[in-house]
Design an enzyme around this catalytic site. Sequence first.
Site, mmCIF file in Angstrom:
data_model
loop_
_atom_site.group_PDB
_atom_site.id
_atom_site.type_symbol
_atom_site.label_atom_id
_atom_site.label_comp_id
_atom_site.label_asym_id
_atom_site.label_seq_id
_atom_site.Cartn_x
_atom_site.Cartn_y
_atom_site.Cartn_z
ATOM 1 N N LYS A 24 6.203 -8.712 5.824
ATOM 2 C CA LYS A 24 6.224 -7.897 4.602
ATOM 3 C C LYS A 24 7.191 -6.720 4.740
ATOM 4 O O LYS A 24 7.995 -6.455 3.847
ATOM 5 C CB LYS A 24 4.794 -7.409 4.325
ATOM 6 C CG LYS A 24 4.610 -6.630 3.054
ATOM 7 C CD LYS A 24 3.226 -6.826 2.489
ATOM 8 C CE LYS A 24 2.124 -6.106 3.256
ATOM 9 N NZ LYS A 24 2.037 -4.671 2.933
ATOM 10 N N SER A 25 7.104 -6.020 5.867
ATOM 11 C CA SER A 25 7.978 -4.846 6.062
ATOM 12 C C SER A 25 9.447 -5.243 5.997
ATOM 13 O O SER A 25 10.274 -4.562 5.377
ATOM 14 C CB SER A 25 7.721 -4.217 7.441
ATOM 15 O OG SER A 25 6.430 -3.697 7.515
ATOM 16 N N ARG A 29 12.552 -4.350 3.011
ATOM 17 C CA ARG A 29 13.808 -3.697 3.416
ATOM 18 C C ARG A 29 15.010 -4.596 3.162
ATOM 19 O O ARG A 29 16.102 -4.111 2.835
ATOM 20 C CB ARG A 29 13.723 -3.303 4.885
ATOM 21 C CG ARG A 29 12.758 -2.108 5.113
ATOM 22 C CD ARG A 29 12.325 -2.060 6.564
ATOM 23 N NE ARG A 29 11.581 -0.855 6.918
ATOM 24 C CZ ARG A 29 10.266 -0.686 6.754
ATOM 25 N NH1 ARG A 29 9.531 -1.634 6.189
ATOM 26 N NH2 ARG A 29 9.674 0.436 7.140
ATOM 27 N N ARG A 125 -3.097 6.909 -3.420
ATOM 28 C CA ARG A 125 -2.592 7.135 -2.061
ATOM 29 C C ARG A 125 -1.661 8.353 -1.988
ATOM 30 O O ARG A 125 -0.941 8.654 -2.937
ATOM 31 C CB ARG A 125 -1.920 5.860 -1.546
ATOM 32 C CG ARG A 125 -2.964 4.754 -1.416
ATOM 33 C CD ARG A 125 -2.404 3.487 -0.873
ATOM 34 N NE ARG A 125 -1.952 3.635 0.500
ATOM 35 C CZ ARG A 125 -1.273 2.694 1.148
ATOM 36 N NH1 ARG A 125 -0.981 1.553 0.539
ATOM 37 N NH2 ARG A 125 -0.899 2.892 2.384
ATOM 38 N N GLN A 172 6.896 4.545 7.207
ATOM 39 C CA GLN A 172 7.225 4.683 5.786
ATOM 40 C C GLN A 172 7.909 6.015 5.516
ATOM 41 O O GLN A 172 8.899 6.090 4.783
ATOM 42 C CB GLN A 172 5.959 4.543 4.938
ATOM 43 C CG GLN A 172 5.383 3.142 4.989
ATOM 44 C CD GLN A 172 4.159 2.966 4.116
ATOM 45 O OE1 GLN A 172 3.671 3.919 3.518
ATOM 46 N NE2 GLN A 172 3.664 1.746 4.046
ATOM 47 N N ASP A 318 -1.900 -1.774 11.158
ATOM 48 C CA ASP A 318 -2.405 -2.665 10.110
ATOM 49 C C ASP A 318 -3.449 -3.659 10.639
ATOM 50 O O ASP A 318 -4.017 -4.434 9.866
ATOM 51 C CB ASP A 318 -1.237 -3.439 9.481
ATOM 52 C CG ASP A 318 -0.304 -2.496 8.713
ATOM 53 O OD1 ASP A 318 -0.781 -1.448 8.232
ATOM 54 O OD2 ASP A 318 0.890 -2.802 8.618
ATOM 55 N N LYS A 345 -5.081 3.945 3.749
ATOM 56 C CA LYS A 345 -4.375 2.673 3.539
ATOM 57 C C LYS A 345 -4.793 2.093 2.173
ATOM 58 O O LYS A 345 -5.262 2.822 1.313
ATOM 59 C CB LYS A 345 -4.680 1.726 4.699
ATOM 60 C CG LYS A 345 -4.082 2.203 6.034
ATOM 61 C CD LYS A 345 -2.566 2.186 5.979
ATOM 62 C CE LYS A 345 -1.944 2.677 7.277
ATOM 63 N NZ LYS A 345 -0.493 2.852 7.172
ATOM 64 N N ARG A 349 -10.027 2.260 5.221
ATOM 65 C CA ARG A 349 -10.376 1.081 6.030
ATOM 66 C C ARG A 349 -11.499 1.339 7.026
ATOM 67 O O ARG A 349 -12.140 0.392 7.482
ATOM 68 C CB ARG A 349 -9.125 0.534 6.726
ATOM 69 C CG ARG A 349 -8.225 -0.157 5.722
ATOM 70 C CD ARG A 349 -7.016 -0.808 6.332
ATOM 71 N NE ARG A 349 -6.376 -1.635 5.317
ATOM 72 C CZ ARG A 349 -5.120 -2.056 5.367
ATOM 73 N NH1 ARG A 349 -4.356 -1.735 6.407
ATOM 74 N NH2 ARG A 349 -4.623 -2.804 4.397
HETATM 75 C C1 S3P Z 1 4.869 -0.021 7.027
HETATM 76 C C2 S3P Z 1 4.430 1.037 7.773
HETATM 77 C C3 S3P Z 1 3.007 1.323 8.010
HETATM 78 C C4 S3P Z 1 2.115 0.135 7.672
HETATM 79 C C5 S3P Z 1 2.510 -0.553 6.389
HETATM 80 C C6 S3P Z 1 3.948 -1.012 6.435
HETATM 81 C C7 S3P Z 1 6.315 -0.187 6.820
HETATM 82 O O1 S3P Z 1 2.625 2.408 7.208
HETATM 83 O O2 S3P Z 1 0.769 0.525 7.605
HETATM 84 O O3 S3P Z 1 1.675 -1.663 6.146
HETATM 85 O O4 S3P Z 1 6.753 -1.282 6.401
HETATM 86 O O5 S3P Z 1 7.066 0.764 7.090
HETATM 87 P P1 S3P Z 1 2.796 3.926 7.743
HETATM 88 O O6 S3P Z 1 4.175 4.021 8.190
HETATM 89 O O7 S3P Z 1 2.535 4.824 6.604
HETATM 90 O O8 S3P Z 1 1.777 4.044 8.831
#
Ligand code: S3P
Length: 437
Positions: A24-25, A29, A125, A172, A318, A345, A349
Site C-alpha cells: 500500500k505504501s 507513492r 485523525r 507519513q 501496522d 490509526k 487500535r
Molecule cells: C505509512 C506510515 C505509517 C503506517 C501507515 C503507512 C506510510 O504511518 O502506519 O499505514 O506509508 O508512510 P505513520 O508514519 O504515521 O506511523
Amino acid sequence: MSEASWIAAPGAPLRGEVRVPGDKSVSHRAIMLAALADGTSRIEGFLEGEDARATEAIFRRLGVAIETPGPGTRIVHGVGVDGLRAADGPLDCGNAGTGMRLIAGLLAGQAFDSTLVGDASLSKRPMRRVTEPLAQMGARIDTGQGGVPPLHVHGGTPLTGVEFDNVLASAQVKSCLLLAGLYADGETVVHEPRPTRDYTERMLAAFGWPIEFAPGIARLSGGHRLRATDVRVPADFSSAAFFLVAASIVPGSDLLLRRVGMNPRRTGLLHVLRLMGADIVESDAGEEGGEPVADLRVRHAPLRGIDVPEQYVPDMIDEFPALFAAAACTSGVTRITGAHELRVKESDRIATMAAGLRALDVEIEEASDGATITGRADGFGGGRVDSHGDHRIAMSFAIAGQRARGEVVIGDTANVATSFPGFLELAQTAGFSLRSG
Ligand code: S3P
C-alpha cells in the site's frame, strides 16, 4: 456497525502457498511520483485496494492521465512537477491517512487551492502533525476544529525549506515534508527519533531527484525534476503478517508465503514472532523493483509471551493488531509499550483490540501506549467483536477466530478492501475457517 460481517470458527491447519497483494505504501507513492514526473511510467503490482485507488483518483482529478491496461498495472502520463491543475471540488482520500498526509505536502507547493476530505475514520485523525511543520515552511492550511480533516490547502504560497526534528517516528510526516520540499526554496531536512520506512526517499532517488538519506534522516532541496521510471510494487509485508500469525497459531499449519516485501523498516513483526518462538524460515531472498523480497515458510509453533522490545515498534507499527491476536494464543504474558501511535490509526487500535479480546474472554489490560495480554494457549471463547471499520482489526479477529472454541462474529468488515482486496477468498484458499455472514 456497517452491514458487512464475517464469521470465523475454529480452524483446520493452514497449508499451501499464498501470494498477497501489492504494498500500500509503495502504491500510493508510485502514483504520486509518476504523476509529477516528465514522461510515462508503468507501475506493476499496484494494489487494487480502495486507499491506493483513492490516491489514483485524486491525481486524475488534478489533471493526470492514468491508464489501467489490466489489474495491478497502471500507465501514468506524468505532467511534470509544475503540471498539476486545480480540481473542480474536494479531493476524497477515503480511509487513507497516508494519502491525505502526503498529498497535503504536495498540494502546499501548488499555485492553486485544494480541499482534502476523507471518510468517517480519516475525518477523526490528527493532521497538525503535518500542518504545523508545513506552516513552518510557509504553507497555509486550514483544518477542521481540533486539527482534523477537511484540510483546505492554500496555493500560491512560497515555501522555504526547514530542518525539522520530529518527535514522532512517522514516515507519513517525513514524506509529507519531503514532498513539500520539492517545491521549497533551499534545503528540507527531517530528523526522526527512530528510523521509519524510507520508500519516499528511495523512490525519489529512483525518479532522479537528488536526495541524501540514512536511517533517521533525509535531506533534499527544491527545484529539480522527476524522470519517469517504471515501478514494480513488492507484496505487502503488512498483508502477509496476517498469514504469518495465523499459521503460527493454528496447530498443524505449514504455509508458504511467496515473494514477500522484506524492507527492514517493515519486518519488525518477524523478529518479534521469532522471539515468541515462531518457526518462520526465509528462502530465495532476492529483489523486486529495488526492494528485498523472500519466500517465508511458516509452521505452527507454540508461542510464549514476551515483553516486546520498543526498538521494533516503528518497524511493525501496522502489525500490532495481528500481534495482539498472536499474544492471545501464547502461554504467558505479552507486554506492549511505546506504541502510543496505535491510538490514532484507522481506529484506536489499543481500545478496539482490547474490547474485542475481552469479548472472547482474553485478559487484557490497556495502557496509554500499549497493553498487557495474558495468553490463553488452550484457546478462548467465541463471541461478537466490532472492528470499528478498521481493516486490520477485522483481519486480526479473523485469525484469532481460528483458535477460538466457538464462532467469532466480526462486524464492520467492509474496509478490508482498503488494503487487502480478496482477503476472505485468499484466507479460505489457505484453509481458514472464515465466511461472510
Ligand atoms: C505509512 C506510515 C505509517 C503506517 C501507515 C503507512 C506510510 O504511518 O502506519 O499505514 O506509508 O508512510 P505513520 O508514519 O504515521 O506511523
